[in-house]
Structures are given as C-alpha cells and as structure tokens.
Design an enzyme around this catalytic site. Sequence first.
Site, PDB file in Angstrom:
ATOM      1  N   ALA A   1      -2.736  29.314  -8.396  1.00 25.97           N
ATOM      2  CA  ALA A   1      -1.737  26.967  -8.909  1.00 25.97           C
ATOM      3  C   ALA A   1      -2.870  26.282  -9.516  1.00 25.97           C
ATOM      4  CB  ALA A   1      -1.534  26.994  -7.363  1.00 25.97           C
ATOM      5  N   GLY A   2      -2.596  25.533 -10.511  1.00 20.93           N
ATOM      6  CA  GLY A   2      -3.645  24.728 -10.834  1.00 20.93           C
ATOM      7  C   GLY A   2      -2.879  23.258 -11.302  1.00 20.93           C
TER       8      GLY A   2
ATOM      9  N   GLU B   1     -10.528  11.291 -15.593  1.00 23.09           N
ATOM     10  CA  GLU B   1     -10.869  12.626 -16.322  1.00 23.09           C
ATOM     11  C   GLU B   1     -10.252  13.615 -16.835  1.00 23.09           C
ATOM     12  OE1 GLU B   1      -9.908  16.585 -13.689  1.00 23.09           O
ATOM     13  OE2 GLU B   1     -10.308  17.658 -15.161  1.00 23.09           O
TER      14      GLU B   1
ATOM     15  N   ARG C   1     -20.520  20.662 -51.910  1.00 23.10           N
ATOM     16  CA  ARG C   1     -20.172  22.388 -51.971  1.00 23.10           C
ATOM     17  C   ARG C   1     -18.988  22.337 -53.435  1.00 23.10           C
ATOM     18  NH1 ARG C   1     -20.198  27.962 -51.729  1.00 23.10           N
ATOM     19  NH2 ARG C   1     -17.677  28.532 -52.015  1.00 23.10           N
TER      20      ARG C   1
ATOM     21  N   LEU D   1     -11.920  23.390 -44.214  1.00 24.02           N
ATOM     22  CA  LEU D   1     -12.522  23.341 -45.709  1.00 24.02           C
ATOM     23  C   LEU D   1     -14.039  23.332 -45.546  1.00 24.02           C
ATOM     24  CD1 LEU D   1     -11.999  18.532 -44.380  1.00 24.02           C
ATOM     25  CD2 LEU D   1     -10.662  19.978 -46.988  1.00 24.02           C
TER      26      LEU D   1
ATOM     27  N   GLY E   1     -14.415  26.943 -46.398  1.00 23.83           N
ATOM     28  CA  GLY E   1     -14.141  28.215 -46.717  1.00 23.83           C
ATOM     29  C   GLY E   1     -14.823  29.120 -46.017  1.00 23.83           C
ATOM     30  N   GLY E   2     -15.522  30.298 -46.527  1.00 22.64           N
ATOM     31  CA  GLY E   2     -16.217  30.782 -45.634  1.00 22.64           C
ATOM     32  C   GLY E   2     -17.235  30.640 -44.513  1.00 22.64           C
TER      33      GLY E   2
ATOM     34  N   GLU F   1       1.681  20.974 -21.687  1.00 23.32           N
ATOM     35  CA  GLU F   1       2.765  20.799 -21.401  1.00 23.32           C
ATOM     36  C   GLU F   1       3.080  19.595 -20.234  1.00 23.32           C
ATOM     37  OE1 GLU F   1       0.659  23.564 -22.298  1.00 23.32           O
ATOM     38  OE2 GLU F   1       1.774  23.804 -23.510  1.00 23.32           O
TER      39      GLU F   1
END
Lengths: 265, 383
Positions: B134-135, B246, B272, B341, B343-344, B371
């Site tokens: 339960a949460g 919270e 870049r 954005l 990239g690698g 949810e």
Amino acid sequence: MKILVTAKRVEDPESKIKVKPDGSGIVQEGLKYKINPFDEIGVEEGLRLAAKHGGEVVVVSIGGKEVQEQLRHALAMGAHRAVWVNHTGTLDQLALAGLLQKVAEKEKPDMVILGKQSIDDDQNQVGQYLAEFLGWSQATFASKVESLESEQEKNKVPALQVGADGKTVRVVREVDNGLATLECALPAVVTTDLRLNLPRYASLPGIMKAKSKPIEELTPEKLGVDVTPKIQVLKMSSPPPRKAGIKVPDVATLVDKLRNEAKAV
Amino acid sequence: MLHGYGLYQEEHEAFRRTVRAVIEKELLPFAREWEAREEFPRELYPRFGELGFLGLKYPEVYGGSAAGELYEAVLLEELGRCGSGGVSAGLAAQFTIATGPIHLFGTDAQKRRFLAPAIRGEKIGALGITEPDAGSDVAGLRTTAVRDGEHYVVNGSKIYITNGVRADFVVLAVKTDPAAGHRGLSMLLLEKGTPGFSVGRKLQKLGWRASDTAELFFEDCRVPAENLLGQEGQGFYQIMGNFQWERLSLALGALGAIEDMLEQSMAYVKQRRAFGQSLSGFQVVRHKLAELFTEFECARQLTYHALRLHVGGQYAVAQTSMAKKVATETCCRVADACLQLHGGAGYMMEYDIQRHWRDARLGPIGGGTSEVMNEIIAKQLGL
C-alpha cells in the site's frame, strides 16, 4: 572603530562578455551583475574588524539606482548602513577616487577598505589615488599568512591587525617575491587581494534586516566633485583568440623553441 | 531567466542568490562523487542547519526563522539545480515531509525533542508511509500499533523510505484500529534504536542515486504512547494535510531541474557544430527549444498559481495535484528532449543530462503517482 568599505557593481564573471560591434562598449543585454569580488572580500574584512574591535561598517557604492542591489548585498552580509552616490554615466578612476575622498572626509572612518581592483576593467588605481587625495597611509594587496583552510579563517579572525592602542594597522601584502608586512598609521586605505578571506554568504536573517537598514543618497554635486572624465575610451575590442598550443617531443626542443622562437629565455 | 511573477519579492531573490552561491560552492563540485558513492555526507544536514535552510517555515522558538514557505520554495527550486536529485531529495525530505507533520500536529514537547534538532541538522528525519502492499492507498496500510499500557506495540514494514537508513527518527503511519479503514490511521514518532525496529537493505535506484532509500521492519517494537502525533485516528487527515507541501515541493524541484537542463542544452546547441553550422542554427533545434521553454512556462505558471493559493492559506488540493503532475511530467519530457538535443553526448555519463533524465523519472511516481493525482483531481470535480 569605523570602517568604510566599497561595493562596486560589476558584470558577473560567469557571464559571457561580448564587445559591441562598433566597439563603443560591451553588450549589456542578458548580463548579470554582482558585487566586485575584491570588494566583497573588503566588506568581509571590515565586518570581522568591527566584530573584533566594535564599531560600524559603512558601505559605499557609486552609480545609478541599480547599485542599491550591491549595497543591499553588503548590508545583508552585515554592514550597518550604506551611502549611495547617485550618478549615471561614465566615471574615470580619478572621479571615483574624488567621490570616495569626499565620502571619507564626511564619514571620518579609521580605515577605508577597497578591492585592489574591480574585475570589470581591472585598473587597480582607485585605492592608491584615494590614499593620496586623503593624505593617508596606504597598504595595497592585503593578504593572509594563514591558508584559507586554516582555523583562523574558520573562526573569522581578521587578517588585518589593529595595534593595541588602536592607532596603527599591520597589513601583510602580496608582492611579486612573496609577502611583505607593513605597519601603517590610522586612518589608512587598504586594498584587498584574493587570499585575504572567504566572504560569508548573506544569511536569511541578514537579508531580512538589510531591508530596513538606511541607504543615504548623495550626488557628485552635493559632494562638490567635478566628475568630468579626463580619460576618454576610444574603442573596445575583444582580445585576439588564443592560438592552439603545440606538443614538443622533448625538453631539448622545448628549450630550443623558448630560446629561439619565443625568445623567452 | 525570469523570476518573480509577482510571487517572489526582492528579498526572496536575494535569498536565491545566497542559496545558489552555497550550491555552487558546496554541492555542485562534489555531486558526481556522491552520485557514484550512492551517498552524500551526513555533515550536509548540520551545514544546512547552520545556514538556516532546514527551518525556514518553522517558529523561532524551535530554531527556525519563521520566514515562510516562499523562502522554502526558493530553496527547493534551487536544489533542483544542485547536480544530484538524490542530494536534493535527501535534504528536502528533512524540511518538507519529515518535519512538516511534527510542526503541524506535534505537541511542544515533541517539537523540542524532534523538530528542534532536525532544524539544526543534528537529527535526520524520514516519513514512513509506503508499504510493500500500500502507498497512496493509505487506508490499506497494514503496519499496526496496538496500545499496551504506556506503549504502542508496532508490527509491520515500510518500503521506499527516503533517508530511512540514516534516519534518527521516522514519522510513521500506522493502523491503531485495523478495522476502521482510513479512520483507523495514526502517526507515531519512532526513534532509531527502539528495540524491534530494524533497517533492511539500502535500495538501489534508477535515479536519485545519492539519496538513501530503505526498507524498515517493526517486530513487537514498543513506542512510548507520548510519541503519538495528535490524536488516535487522525493519521489520514495528517497525511493528507502534509501531502500538499510535499507535492508542491516536488513540482518546485522539477522547475529547478527543467531550468538547469534548458540552460545546459542552450549552451550545448550553440557550441556543437554539424553540417557546417551550430546546432542552434537549425530551425528544427530552435523550434524544439522554443516548445520546451513554452512547456516550462506552462508548468511554472501552474505551479506558482498553486503555490500562491497555498501560501495564501487555501487548501488547494486540485491545483496542487495538477501542478505536481504537470511539473514532474514536463520535467520528464524536457529531460528526454534535452538528452536528444545532446545526441551521442547525451547518452554519455560524462554529461549531466543523463543524470537529469534518470532523476526526472521519479517525479511522476513519488509523492503520489500521476494516476493518483488524476483520481484526486476527478474527486475534486465531484466525479
């Protein structure tokens, strides 16, 4: 004792500074500003001296209404009150020193502590001019013997040592070949180097209190100072981009290049 | 970057500069090391205590500054830029969820014992609600506390508890009347070292790496009855009341993280180069950033709206839930887009954007999932 400190408004060193295409100045849009870091060290030292010897720290800044932000910062750090010299437009170092002279003559502090230079145009002149105008002793580039990790620093012990009779100050100065110690008669002008202290943060209670601390407004006219610039800036330009370095295979090549290409040795 | 929106005053911005200076000098340079170690130094709590950051909204009599929640909001936003979601979470848990209920519902004696040392950073606090089964469904919690003379005897377990391993005290949700559904819930202040209380493993996580997340076990653990927070059976309302701050805190932290990611990405696309020009020269990149900044602005406006209502004294459940959902989900989308954005480079551990991408994913889960937020909003609509 009463200490006058300065809080110049300068471009944030983290900002990217661009020169305007016509060379008339720097692009100000999007820039952030803060208190000159050397002045902040001066404010800190003033606060430590006042905490140790009792007394008052008065902070002064010169400029348009935006410099109140830097005054509030110094007040939030703990300075007791502020003097704002309201002036918009260019001021050269002689004019700045002239204005500070009049403020000092009005406030009659035991010591004026300024940054050794401001990080915007790095002139390193105002403190020296000011001492000359006032006819006071001066000690530039004040530094600390102990490291900034020392216990003295943690306990916020002032690096400037005021004599037992309250009439002198002993200042350790950073000079080219090490450290030099000067003993000056008070009142004196001291300028701060980087390794004098670690300035405190403006605490929340300090920020709250700063709101109600007084800022006195003065003008060059009220102080009777002619601030017409004697120095004219003709053009600003970015320094040339640094060329990529090279790698040398051995020490012999390095020495050869230093001797024959760079002519450095 | 624009701040304020008629919400923050000059002194809040002055405080922001102080917080930013502290973070840049004392957290950012070490964040990577702490992430790798999956722990940050305990000394950060007393340091934050000394700076007054742990008691911004608490009364001066307990060592706080009573400055108000807007100052804490500034701190939460800036912590989103500290280089580690885990450090931010571990510190924020102290002044938001762990001490919040004691401030709101504790007695003077409880505040002196738990709140004051937590404000000084001497004691670390945790909030213990979630269980294996339960949460958000707090009525379904199974940890029980049975009154026996001057004690409650606690049995059960908790999971995913931020600061759980190092906590000196846990504000614990328990069933004092297992038959009574949500009316049978109470909150107990449980101290480390209480016989029958044990900490299980430190859980490993996708993000928030530097924070400590624990499983807690209670076996015939005897807690003094004087450690009951408020009255028996009020736990549900206490938990719900504390959830508001919270959730706002998670939304505010997300705003700080988004701002940080966008600044990093702006710098990256300008520097870049590809196909002979800066990435920022491509319309597709410029438009992507324009969209991301617009999304950021939407999330910020909604969060500030909820915050304004909250500090104005309203119990703004719907707006707070909406803000939490929108800000944390925007943070995930921005993280994904900013990683793209890069990239690698975005996939490499040496760039900070991957860490943001991992940390952001907790946002729509922790403090009630998106949810659950939708359920709360629907209920507020009368559905």
